[in-house]
Design a protein around this motif. Structure first.
Motif, PDB file in Angstrom:
ATOM      1  N   GLU A 138     -13.281  14.214 -16.784  1.00  0.00           N
ATOM      2  CA  GLU A 138     -13.118  13.579 -18.294  1.00  0.00           C
ATOM      3  C   GLU A 138     -14.104  13.923 -19.030  1.00  0.00           C
ATOM      4  N   LYS A 139     -14.986  13.418 -18.203  1.00  0.00           N
ATOM      5  CA  LYS A 139     -16.943  13.604 -18.841  1.00  0.00           C
ATOM      6  C   LYS A 139     -17.103  15.364 -19.492  1.00  0.00           C
ATOM      7  N   TYR A 140     -17.123  15.805 -18.640  1.00  0.00           N
ATOM      8  CA  TYR A 140     -17.403  17.294 -18.285  1.00  0.00           C
ATOM      9  C   TYR A 140     -16.198  17.557 -19.613  1.00  0.00           C
ATOM     10  N   ALA A 141     -14.732  17.432 -19.632  1.00  0.00           N
ATOM     11  CA  ALA A 141     -14.052  18.141 -20.550  1.00  0.00           C
ATOM     12  C   ALA A 141     -15.135  17.010 -21.934  1.00  0.00           C
ATOM     13  N   ARG A 142     -15.591  16.268 -21.921  1.00  0.00           N
ATOM     14  CA  ARG A 142     -16.294  15.568 -23.151  1.00  0.00           C
ATOM     15  C   ARG A 142     -16.740  16.468 -23.876  1.00  0.00           C
ATOM     16  N   ASN A 143     -17.668  16.700 -22.637  1.00  0.00           N
ATOM     17  CA  ASN A 143     -19.010  17.519 -22.836  1.00  0.00           C
ATOM     18  C   ASN A 143     -19.163  19.056 -24.052  1.00  0.00           C
ATOM     19  N   VAL A 144     -17.726  19.385 -23.549  1.00  0.00           N
ATOM     20  CA  VAL A 144     -16.786  20.464 -23.791  1.00  0.00           C
ATOM     21  C   VAL A 144     -16.158  20.483 -24.867  1.00  0.00           C
ATOM     22  N   TRP A 145     -15.674  19.271 -25.016  1.00  0.00           N
ATOM     23  CA  TRP A 145     -14.700  19.498 -26.631  1.00  0.00           C
ATOM     24  C   TRP A 145     -15.647  19.129 -28.037  1.00  0.00           C
ATOM     25  N   ASN A 146     -16.761  17.858 -27.412  1.00  0.00           N
ATOM     26  CA  ASN A 146     -18.035  18.339 -28.142  1.00  0.00           C
ATOM     27  C   ASN A 146     -18.372  19.089 -28.697  1.00  0.00           C
ATOM     28  N   ALA A 147     -18.940  20.017 -28.388  1.00  0.00           N
ATOM     29  CA  ALA A 147     -19.858  20.955 -28.276  1.00  0.00           C
ATOM     30  C   ALA A 147     -18.856  22.261 -29.331  1.00  0.00           C
ATOM     31  N   SER A 160     -15.332  32.844  -3.276  1.00  0.00           N
ATOM     32  CA  SER A 160     -15.797  31.783  -2.188  1.00  0.00           C
ATOM     33  C   SER A 160     -14.910  30.269  -1.495  1.00  0.00           C
ATOM     34  N   VAL A 161     -14.389  29.912  -2.381  1.00  0.00           N
ATOM     35  CA  VAL A 161     -13.824  28.657  -2.988  1.00  0.00           C
ATOM     36  C   VAL A 161     -12.356  28.401  -2.751  1.00  0.00           C
ATOM     37  N   PRO A 162     -12.060  27.676  -1.435  1.00  0.00           N
ATOM     38  CA  PRO A 162     -10.569  28.030  -1.355  1.00  0.00           C
ATOM     39  C   PRO A 162      -9.263  26.959  -2.464  1.00  0.00           C
ATOM     40  N   LEU A 163     -10.256  25.964  -3.252  1.00  0.00           N
ATOM     41  CA  LEU A 163      -9.078  25.585  -3.780  1.00  0.00           C
ATOM     42  C   LEU A 163      -9.920  25.102  -5.443  1.00  0.00           C
ATOM     43  N   ARG A 164      -9.231  24.801  -6.564  1.00  0.00           N
ATOM     44  CA  ARG A 164      -9.880  24.634  -7.864  1.00  0.00           C
ATOM     45  C   ARG A 164      -8.447  24.068  -8.325  1.00  0.00           C
ATOM     46  N   LEU A 165      -9.243  22.582  -9.220  1.00  0.00           N
ATOM     47  CA  LEU A 165      -8.931  21.751 -10.124  1.00  0.00           C
ATOM     48  C   LEU A 165      -9.140  22.273 -11.905  1.00  0.00           C
ATOM     49  N   HIS A 166      -7.578  22.535 -12.164  1.00  0.00           N
ATOM     50  CA  HIS A 166      -7.675  22.255 -13.817  1.00  0.00           C
ATOM     51  C   HIS A 166      -7.202  21.301 -14.277  1.00  0.00           C
ATOM     52  N   VAL A 167      -8.247  20.677 -15.028  1.00  0.00           N
ATOM     53  CA  VAL A 167      -7.879  19.702 -15.681  1.00  0.00           C
ATOM     54  C   VAL A 167      -7.870  19.599 -17.340  1.00  0.00           C
ATOM     55  N   LEU A 168      -6.723  19.072 -18.145  1.00  0.00           N
ATOM     56  CA  LEU A 168      -7.280  19.523 -19.652  1.00  0.00           C
ATOM     57  C   LEU A 168      -7.184  18.272 -19.936  1.00  0.00           C
ATOM     58  N   PHE A 169      -7.911  18.265 -21.083  1.00  0.00           N
ATOM     59  CA  PHE A 169      -7.746  16.841 -21.962  1.00  0.00           C
ATOM     60  C   PHE A 169      -7.823  17.334 -23.024  1.00  0.00           C
ATOM     61  N   SER A 170      -7.463  15.860 -23.927  1.00  0.00           N
ATOM     62  CA  SER A 170      -7.641  16.258 -25.431  1.00  0.00           C
ATOM     63  C   SER A 170      -8.609  14.699 -25.790  1.00  0.00           C
ATOM     64  N   PHE A 171      -8.787  14.627 -26.485  1.00  0.00           N
ATOM     65  CA  PHE A 171      -9.498  13.624 -27.133  1.00  0.00           C
ATOM     66  C   PHE A 171      -9.436  13.175 -28.664  1.00  0.00           C
ATOM     67  N   PRO A 172      -7.829  12.864 -28.800  1.00  0.00           N
ATOM     68  CA  PRO A 172      -7.641  12.943 -30.469  1.00  0.00           C
ATOM     69  C   PRO A 172      -7.703  11.211 -31.288  1.00  0.00           C
ATOM     70  N   GLY A 207     -12.392   7.058 -28.676  1.00  0.00           N
ATOM     71  CA  GLY A 207     -12.044   6.237 -27.725  1.00  0.00           C
ATOM     72  C   GLY A 207     -11.334   7.080 -26.232  1.00  0.00           C
ATOM     73  N   THR A 208     -10.230   7.332 -26.324  1.00  0.00           N
ATOM     74  CA  THR A 208      -8.764   7.307 -25.465  1.00  0.00           C
ATOM     75  C   THR A 208      -8.833   8.707 -25.557  1.00  0.00           C
ATOM     76  N   PRO A 209      -9.110   9.073 -23.748  1.00  0.00           N
ATOM     77  CA  PRO A 209      -9.039  10.574 -23.498  1.00  0.00           C
ATOM     78  C   PRO A 209      -7.294  11.087 -23.265  1.00  0.00           C
ATOM     79  N   CYS A 210      -7.198  11.626 -23.007  1.00  0.00           N
ATOM     80  CA  CYS A 210      -5.287  12.608 -22.907  1.00  0.00           C
ATOM     81  C   CYS A 210      -5.570  13.414 -21.994  1.00  0.00           C
ATOM     82  N   LEU A 211      -4.844  13.381 -20.813  1.00  0.00           N
ATOM     83  CA  LEU A 211      -4.866  13.839 -20.071  1.00  0.00           C
ATOM     84  C   LEU A 211      -3.217  15.251 -20.429  1.00  0.00           C
TER      85      LEU A 211
END
Lengths: 263, 333
Positions: B301-310, B258-270, B273-277
């Motif tokens: 970035e905020k969501y990805a950091r949560n996922v990353w930490n978990a 039901s949603v027309p648009l999606r954005l996939h973002v891929l982050f790593s946090f080596p 401090g510094t996120p890497c898109l």
């Protein structure tokens, strides 16, 4: 230690520590996969197969419908990491198509297809681990998944491999043994005492055939017991959750038996 | 993708846009369903993991389910695309169970799409692990990452990348030792067997950098090898489903449709401090403006950091479960 792996050593043990007629551990898990009508994960030792059944439902292609019975469609996919050496098999792989058509022809006389004219029953088989006995695992898994989907069958289909090493027959071979000794696969229907499939791709002395065949049929009865127990347990839990409002402990056993006899 | 009628779509959209936003399963917009992860599920692979999102706890049904497995192969450097440092090849295959309404042609297209996203992200030279080389100029490991989708109940890309990261984390690269053949020098002929041992011993044990080594062997060792380099680099994916004024995470199949648009973002946090898109992809038939995209990246970035930490803490738990605890259980058996 011998440099070559012994199929059967002097003590009567096989390479994985089993006796000649000992079957591998069978475990059956009925937990649902996605939107399937019935699905089962079955382990035969280290062979692991996941079978999902969809249907009976309208066929995707109109050309696939048969006017007086249901069409059974079987697709087999093998995960690339299932074997020792990585090998990615495409959907059109001849070996897999052959396996699928063997399974289809095994089940065509068993499923009561005449009840569902112009419809299709899809059986999707995903092989996760491969250590010998692929065809029997697929067939046993398909029987269970069809039952779990509530599709009426005339009987169970129980399959097993049997082979012979010099003069000693053995059952339920692993990959190691399948590569080395002649073997047959037998699929039998325990209640009607009929056989729906016998295949062999190796050469076997004709005098040995009867012995292995009889053994395989006996082993089929043992597997039938396992499968029946698993289905009864599942049906029991379904009945229990159906009647979780009222107390029906005394009746559950009876109901399970009825379900089994019908299907 | 589930097919929805116009009425169903507008019903889902309007309930998402209402205040407070409503979702069918009662989650808030940025909530994930329950994620389950297990490593070491394929005994014949060098590393493997099973991930499921939104699995029903009672009967184990429902939910998106993915198995990822890594297998290492030795390949000759110089044939085809192989390079000295080894390479990474990814593939995704969809079980027909996951998409029962798709024809096999459509299924192939779908798995091609997923493969291209996974492969282009993970096989990038900047992510290449350092320990995939075996013999410089001769042999290197080829890392095959296979992902199989068993069931799709929405948000399959996040699940694929979580599975891929877990499988790569779990991967052990077997130790290798180079073997060198030495021609006997003509003037050493009279010494016969008395070749100077010091020189030879050194060359057999550690010749990784010399070009004279011709082959390698696998020494017997108590574990399966050293962990694959780059544990800190494999990215996590967060899919944001965009409506004109808001976005939400971990969509179910109906919500996706039901949603027309999606954005996939891929982050790593080596580092902390510094996120890497690593990658971002905007997929769908709609459009968005640049200012919104900036804020989306920040939120992503905020969501990805949560996922990353978990994920990181779960993977560490799995390491302990599979190594330390298994060893203790073996001792106290």
């Amino acid at each position: 230690m011998a440099s070559r792996i012994e199929i059967l050593n002097d003590g009567g043990f096989r390479s994985d520590g089993r006796r000649q007629f000992e079957l591998r551990d069978i475990s059956i898990d009925f937990s649902l996969q996605g939107t399937a009508d019935g699905s089962v994960t079955i382990h035969h030792g280290l062979t692991q197969v996941l079978v999902s059944v969809f249907g009976p439902r309208e066929a995707k292609l109109r050309s696939q419908t048969i006017h007086d019975r249901a069409n059974i469609n079987v697709e087999v996919t093998v995960a690339a990491f299932s074997t020792g050496e990585r090998r990615k098999r495409s959907r059109g792989d001849k070996r897999l198509l052959e396996l699928a058509s063997t399974i289809k022809s095994t089940f065509e006389p068993v499923v009561q297809t005449h009840l569902y004219p112009r419809s299709q029953i899809d059986v999707f088989i995903q092989v996760l681990q491969l250590d010998g006995g692929l065809l029997p695992a697929c067939i046993n898994g398909t029987t269970l998944a069809l039952t779990a989907a509530g599709i009426p069958l005339f009987d169970f289909v129980c399959a097993i491999t049997g082979g012979v090493h010099s003069a000693s027959p053995m059952l339920d071979l692993t990959t190691l043994e399948e590569n080395d000794i002649p073997h047959i696969t037998v699929a039998m229907m325990p209640r009607s005492e009929q056989v729906t499939l016998v295949t062999m791709e190796t050469r076997l002395h004709v005098d040995r055939f009867e012995e292995i065949f009889r053994l395989a049929v006996d082993a089929g009865r043992v597997i039938h017991n396992e499968m029946r127990t698993a289905i009864q347990a599942r049906t029991g839990s379904l009945v229990a959750s159906l009647g979780s409002g009222q107390k029906v402990e005394g009746e559950t056993g009876v109901v399970t038996m009825m379900e089994i006899n019908e299907s | 993708m589930a097919s929805l009628s116009k009425a169903e779509k507008s019903y889902i959209q309007s309930s998402l846009l209402s205040d407070p936003p409503l979702r069918a399963d009662g989650r808030a917009l940025a909530d994930f369903r329950i994620i389950a992860l297990e490593t070491g599920v394929a005994p014949l692979a060098n590393g493997s993991a099973r991930v499921s999102i939104g699995r029903n706890a009672q009967d184990g049904g429902g939910g998106t389910e993915v198995v990822a497995a890594v297998k290492l192969e030795v390949e000759n450097v110089g044939d085809g695309e192989s390079v000295d440092e080894g390479r990474v090849v990814c593939s995704v295959s969809c079980s027909p169970t996951a998409y029962p309404h798709l024809s096999s042609g459509a299924l192939d297209d779908l798995q091609h799409d997923m493969t291209s996203m996974l492969h282009s992200t993970l096989s990038h030279p900047s992510l290449r692990p350092k320990n995939l080389g075996i013999l410089r100029g001769k042999k290197a490991w080829l890392l095959n990452l296979d992902v199989v989708i068993f069931a799709d109940a929405g948000n399959v890309y996040d699940t694929i990348f979580m599975g891929a990261r877990a499988a790569l984390w779990d991967t052990k690269v077997p130790r290798t030792r180079s073997v060198e053949y030495k021609a006997k020098k003509p003037n050493a002929h009279e010494k016969a067997m008395d070749v100077d041992d010091a020189d030879q011993g050194k060359s057999v044990l550690d010749t990784r950098d010399t070009r004279t080594a011709t082959d390698f062997e696998l020494p017997d060792y108590w574990d399966e090898g050293e962990v694959l380099d780059g544990r800190k680099l494999w990215p996590v994916c967060v899919t944001m489903n965009l409506l004109p004024s808001l976005h939400f995470l971990d969509a179910s199949l109906q919500e996706e449709a039901s949603v027309p648009l999606r954005l996939h973002v891929l982050f790593s946090f080596p580092t902390a401090g510094t996120p890497c898109l690593q990658t971002s992809r905007l997929i769908g038939s709609g459009f968005t403006d640049l200012t919104q995209l900036q804020s989306l990246l920040r939120d992503g970035e905020k969501y990805a950091r949560n996922v990353w930490n978990a994920l990181e803490s779960k993977l560490k738990d799995e390491d302990i479960r599979r190594n330390q605890k298994a060893r203790e259980r073996f001792i106290h058996r």
